[in-house]
Write a protein that holds these residues in place. Structure first.
Motif, PDB file in Angstrom:
ATOM      1  N   GLY A   1      21.000   2.945 -17.044  1.00 32.88           N
ATOM      2  CA  GLY A   1      20.231   2.287 -15.999  1.00 32.88           C
ATOM      3  C   GLY A   1      19.331   3.221 -15.222  1.00 32.88           C
ATOM      4  N   LEU A   2      18.768   2.702 -14.144  1.00 35.73           N
ATOM      5  CA  LEU A   2      17.831   3.479 -13.327  1.00 35.73           C
ATOM      6  C   LEU A   2      18.433   4.781 -12.838  1.00 35.73           C
ATOM      7  CD1 LEU A   2      15.196   3.751 -11.650  1.00 35.73           C
ATOM      8  CD2 LEU A   2      16.345   2.431  -9.863  1.00 35.73           C
ATOM      9  N   PHE A   3      19.670   4.745 -12.365  1.00 36.36           N
ATOM     10  CA  PHE A   3      20.218   5.920 -11.694  1.00 36.36           C
ATOM     11  C   PHE A   3      20.823   6.942 -12.641  1.00 36.36           C
ATOM     12  CE2 PHE A   3      19.942   2.912  -8.089  1.00 36.36           C
ATOM     13  CZ  PHE A   3      19.102   3.677  -7.301  1.00 36.36           C
ATOM     14  N   ARG A   4      20.627   6.761 -13.949  1.00 38.69           N
ATOM     15  CA  ARG A   4      20.902   7.884 -14.842  1.00 38.69           C
ATOM     16  C   ARG A   4      19.920   9.017 -14.542  1.00 38.69           C
ATOM     17  NH1 ARG A   4      19.095   6.993 -21.026  1.00 38.69           N
ATOM     18  NH2 ARG A   4      19.827   9.143 -21.022  1.00 38.69           N
ATOM     19  N   TYR A   5      18.800   8.665 -13.907  1.00 41.22           N
ATOM     20  CA  TYR A   5      17.786   9.658 -13.547  1.00 41.22           C
ATOM     21  C   TYR A   5      17.916  10.127 -12.108  1.00 41.22           C
ATOM     22  CZ  TYR A   5      15.856   7.755 -17.833  1.00 41.22           C
ATOM     23  OH  TYR A   5      15.681   7.341 -19.145  1.00 41.22           O
ATOM     24  N   ALA A   6      19.056   9.890 -11.479  1.00 42.39           N
ATOM     25  CA  ALA A   6      19.242  10.270 -10.076  1.00 42.39           C
ATOM     26  C   ALA A   6      18.931  11.735  -9.786  1.00 42.39           C
ATOM     27  CB  ALA A   6      20.660   9.929  -9.626  1.00 42.39           C
ATOM     28  N   PRO A   7      19.209  12.684 -10.699  1.00 41.20           N
ATOM     29  CA  PRO A   7      18.832  14.067 -10.398  1.00 41.20           C
ATOM     30  C   PRO A   7      17.333  14.271 -10.194  1.00 41.20           C
ATOM     31  CG  PRO A   7      20.452  14.026 -12.158  1.00 41.20           C
ATOM     32  CD  PRO A   7      20.030  12.607 -11.934  1.00 41.20           C
ATOM     33  N   LEU A   8      16.504  13.327 -10.687  1.00 43.75           N
ATOM     34  CA  LEU A   8      15.060  13.415 -10.497  1.00 43.75           C
ATOM     35  C   LEU A   8      14.547  12.237  -9.667  1.00 43.75           C
ATOM     36  CD1 LEU A   8      13.893  14.647 -14.015  1.00 43.75           C
ATOM     37  CD2 LEU A   8      14.010  15.964 -11.898  1.00 43.75           C
ATOM     38  N   LEU A   9      15.392  11.751  -8.768  1.00 43.13           N
ATOM     39  CA  LEU A   9      15.002  10.710  -7.827  1.00 43.13           C
ATOM     40  C   LEU A   9      15.344  11.154  -6.409  1.00 43.13           C
ATOM     41  CD1 LEU A   9      16.205   7.452  -9.647  1.00 43.13           C
ATOM     42  CD2 LEU A   9      13.848   8.256  -9.371  1.00 43.13           C
ATOM     43  N   PRO A  10      14.489  10.842  -5.427  1.00 44.61           N
ATOM     44  CA  PRO A  10      14.741  11.290  -4.049  1.00 44.61           C
ATOM     45  C   PRO A  10      15.690  10.333  -3.322  1.00 44.61           C
ATOM     46  CG  PRO A  10      12.663  10.140  -4.138  1.00 44.61           C
ATOM     47  CD  PRO A  10      13.183  10.165  -5.551  1.00 44.61           C
ATOM     48  N   VAL A  11      16.923  10.279  -3.795  1.00 40.84           N
ATOM     49  CA  VAL A  11      17.885   9.322  -3.250  1.00 40.84           C
ATOM     50  C   VAL A  11      19.086  10.054  -2.660  1.00 40.84           C
ATOM     51  CG1 VAL A  11      17.183   7.415  -4.727  1.00 40.84           C
ATOM     52  CG2 VAL A  11      18.930   9.001  -5.544  1.00 40.84           C
ATOM     53  N   ALA A  12      19.587   9.497  -1.577  1.00 37.21           N
ATOM     54  CA  ALA A  12      20.808  10.010  -0.962  1.00 37.21           C
ATOM     55  C   ALA A  12      22.017   9.195  -1.385  1.00 37.21           C
ATOM     56  CB  ALA A  12      20.674   9.980   0.562  1.00 37.21           C
ATOM     57  N   ARG A  13      21.767   8.039  -2.004  1.00 35.67           N
ATOM     58  CA  ARG A  13      22.833   7.185  -2.512  1.00 35.67           C
ATOM     59  C   ARG A  13      22.288   6.432  -3.715  1.00 35.67           C
ATOM     60  NH1 ARG A  13      20.686   5.531   1.769  1.00 35.67           N
ATOM     61  NH2 ARG A  13      22.334   6.271   3.150  1.00 35.67           N
ATOM     62  N   THR A  14      23.179   5.973  -4.568  1.00 33.78           N
ATOM     63  CA  THR A  14      22.787   5.137  -5.697  1.00 33.78           C
ATOM     64  C   THR A  14      23.491   3.791  -5.584  1.00 33.78           C
ATOM     65  OG1 THR A  14      24.562   5.948  -7.136  1.00 33.78           O
ATOM     66  CG2 THR A  14      22.465   7.156  -7.172  1.00 33.78           C
ATOM     67  N   PHE A  15      22.985   2.823  -6.340  1.00 26.77           N
ATOM     68  CA  PHE A  15      23.559   1.491  -6.358  1.00 26.77           C
ATOM     69  C   PHE A  15      24.007   1.186  -7.779  1.00 26.77           C
ATOM     70  CE2 PHE A  15      20.050   1.487  -3.203  1.00 26.77           C
ATOM     71  CZ  PHE A  15      20.814   1.358  -2.055  1.00 26.77           C
ATOM     72  N   PRO A  16      25.198   0.659  -7.950  1.00 26.51           N
ATOM     73  CA  PRO A  16      25.707   0.434  -9.307  1.00 26.51           C
ATOM     74  C   PRO A  16      24.993  -0.707 -10.007  1.00 26.51           C
ATOM     75  CG  PRO A  16      27.224  -0.479  -7.677  1.00 26.51           C
ATOM     76  CD  PRO A  16      26.184   0.278  -6.914  1.00 26.51           C
ATOM     77  N   GLY A  17      24.882  -0.570 -11.328  1.00 27.31           N
ATOM     78  CA  GLY A  17      24.416  -1.674 -12.148  1.00 27.31           C
ATOM     79  C   GLY A  17      22.944  -1.987 -12.088  1.00 27.31           C
ATOM     80  N   VAL A  18      22.114  -1.062 -11.641  1.00 32.26           N
ATOM     81  CA  VAL A  18      20.672  -1.316 -11.587  1.00 32.26           C
ATOM     82  C   VAL A  18      20.053  -0.955 -12.942  1.00 32.26           C
ATOM     83  CG1 VAL A  18      18.494  -0.785 -10.454  1.00 32.26           C
ATOM     84  CG2 VAL A  18      20.625  -0.805  -9.122  1.00 32.26           C
TER      85      VAL A  18
END
Length: 432
Positions: free
Chosen positions: A56-73
């Motif tokens: 999903g989207l947050f497999r790329y969290a290391p290259l996203l400016p996020v402080a939290r992720t949301f499951p199942g996106v």
């Protein structure tokens, strides 16, 4: 929303003009120093301490400016499109499909790649965010409305009334999401002008559009997914654009990914004639005719104030990538939409039809080689399929505002919203 401790973010925000570096607070949109208008950009800590999800989207969290992720996106789906490529004269065409297409495991909830930016922007916010003010032609508003409903984030969405057609969801929206629909002849550009004033209301904050690093980097995950699928960067990236935010995000992602000596993808940005402000600015042929803003089939592409000359904006990324701005008219877009559905078996949005039509024309003109490795971003699709598969609930606007015209409209709407929210005294002070 969980708390965000200072100093725990895995990235730094950097001004593309002066190089000033900032610790992000989740809301920062501009450099505080005095210089030319310039985008902020993100620089990521590659130490691996910020792990992404497996899919999903947050497999790329290391290259996203996020402080939290949301499951199942869900994230983008990138696959080869040999049959479509043959029909338009390309041997190596790949498609990034952003929408609803169960057979291809594409499940973006509101059927466009705006879902990618919405969840990234919300993941970037501080723990107690203000009310985000977001103008939209429809797709962005739908994405933020549903994401904010699912995760209880307050938003004020400003849209022209026809945009409500695109705002249907699996359940009613949460009261924290308020939609202001502009009745009458209001356009997307008018919604932007209203949002500029509404963001000054107490407790409100502009989401920022292209200035928001969360929005650009979220949309840039299309390029990250393409690099995963291809094992390299594409030679050419094709996308329909209104502001150009998604194409800028793709370019910035390519800058982070490219190997030593690897060429950046050539950006081909596509607009819908007869209203094509970026095309006019790039070709230096004058301003787009404002009286024709209602005519394009793809209303989401009608941004009268795109970030063309901003440092790090459209002009810079086109120049750096050796790119161009193309156009397609309504008839060509409709033909391309029909072609995609015939060949691939799924409906696509008008903006995606504009991009496919413009790409096909560029191939016929010899501006794209037959053997070129091309990534076509289908920025939205599967809406008709989703309506068939799911029971969807139309969104109810919080306020319907009559549109008195461009000169007085933004202030009148801001006063009406403020009165509705906090009373007449606050309204007068807030928009003074």
């Amino acid at each position: 929303m969980s708390g965000v401790r200072p100093g725990t973010r895995h990235y730094t925000v950097v001004c593309s003009s002066c190089g000033t570096r900032y610790e992000d607070d989740g809301l920062l949109l501009d450099c505080s120093r005095r210089h030319e208008p310039a985008f902020l950009r993100t620089e990521y800590d590659r130490s691996g301490t910020h792990a992404g999800e497996s899919t999903g989207l947050f497999r790329y969290a290391p290259l996203l400016p996020v402080a939290r992720t949301f499951p199942g996106v869900p994230g983008p789906v990138v696959q080869p499109a040999e049959r479509l490529g043959r029909r338009i004269g390309l041997d190596r065409l790949w498609v990034a499909f952003n929408g609803y297409w169960p057979e291809r495991e594409a499940y973006l909830p509101t059927c466009t790649f705006k879902d990618l930016e919405a969840y990234t922007v919300l993941g970037r916010l501080p723990s107690e965010p203000p009310v985000l003010v977001i103008p939209s032609a429809g797709n962005t508003a739908a994405a933020f409305a549903w994401a904010a409903t699912r995760h209880q984030v307050p938003c004020l969405l400003v849209v022209p009334a026809p945009a409500l057609e695109r705002m249907r969801f699996p359940a009613p929206l949460d009261p924290c999401v308020r939609i202001v629909a502009l009745d009458g002849t209001a356009t997307y550009s008018d919604a932007i002008a209203c949002a500029d004033l509404l963001s000054a209301l107490p407790g409100h904050h502009a989401e920022g559009g292209a200035r928001n690093v969360g929005r650009r980097d979220g949309l840039g995950t299309v390029m990250l997914a393409a690099a995963d699928a291809l094992g390299r960067l594409p030679e050419t990236y094709v996308q329909a654009v209104g502001s150009g935010t998604g194409a800028i995000g793709a370019h910035e992602a390519a800058l982070r990914l490219r190997a030593d000596g690897e060429a950046l993808p050539r950006l081909l940005m596509c607009q819908n004639e007869p209203f094509a402000p970026l095309h006019e600015a790039w070709r230096r042929t004058g301003a787009a005719p404002a009286d024709r803003e209602h005519e394009p089939l793809a209303r989401e592409l009608t941004n009268r104030r795109p970030p063309f000359a901003v440092r790090g904006g459209v002009r810079d990324v086109l120049t750096e990538s050796g790119g161009d701005v193309l156009c397609a008219d309504n008839v060509a877009a409709l033909d391309a939409m029909a072609l995609f559905e015939e060949v691939e078996g799924i409906d696509i949005e008008p903006g995606a039809g504009v991009a496919l039509a413009a790409l096909a024309a560029a191939v016929r003109a010899g501006d794209v080689r037959r053997d070129e490795l091309v990534l076509l971003n289908i920025t939205g699709g599967g809406r008709a399929r989703q309506v068939h598969d799911l029971d969807l609930v139309p969104a109810e606007p919080w306020l319907r505002a009559p549109w008195p015209g461009r000169e007085d409209g933004p202030r009148a709407v801001a006063e009406l919203v403020a009165r509705q929210s906090t009373g007449l005294a606050t309204a007068t002070e807030a928009v003074r």
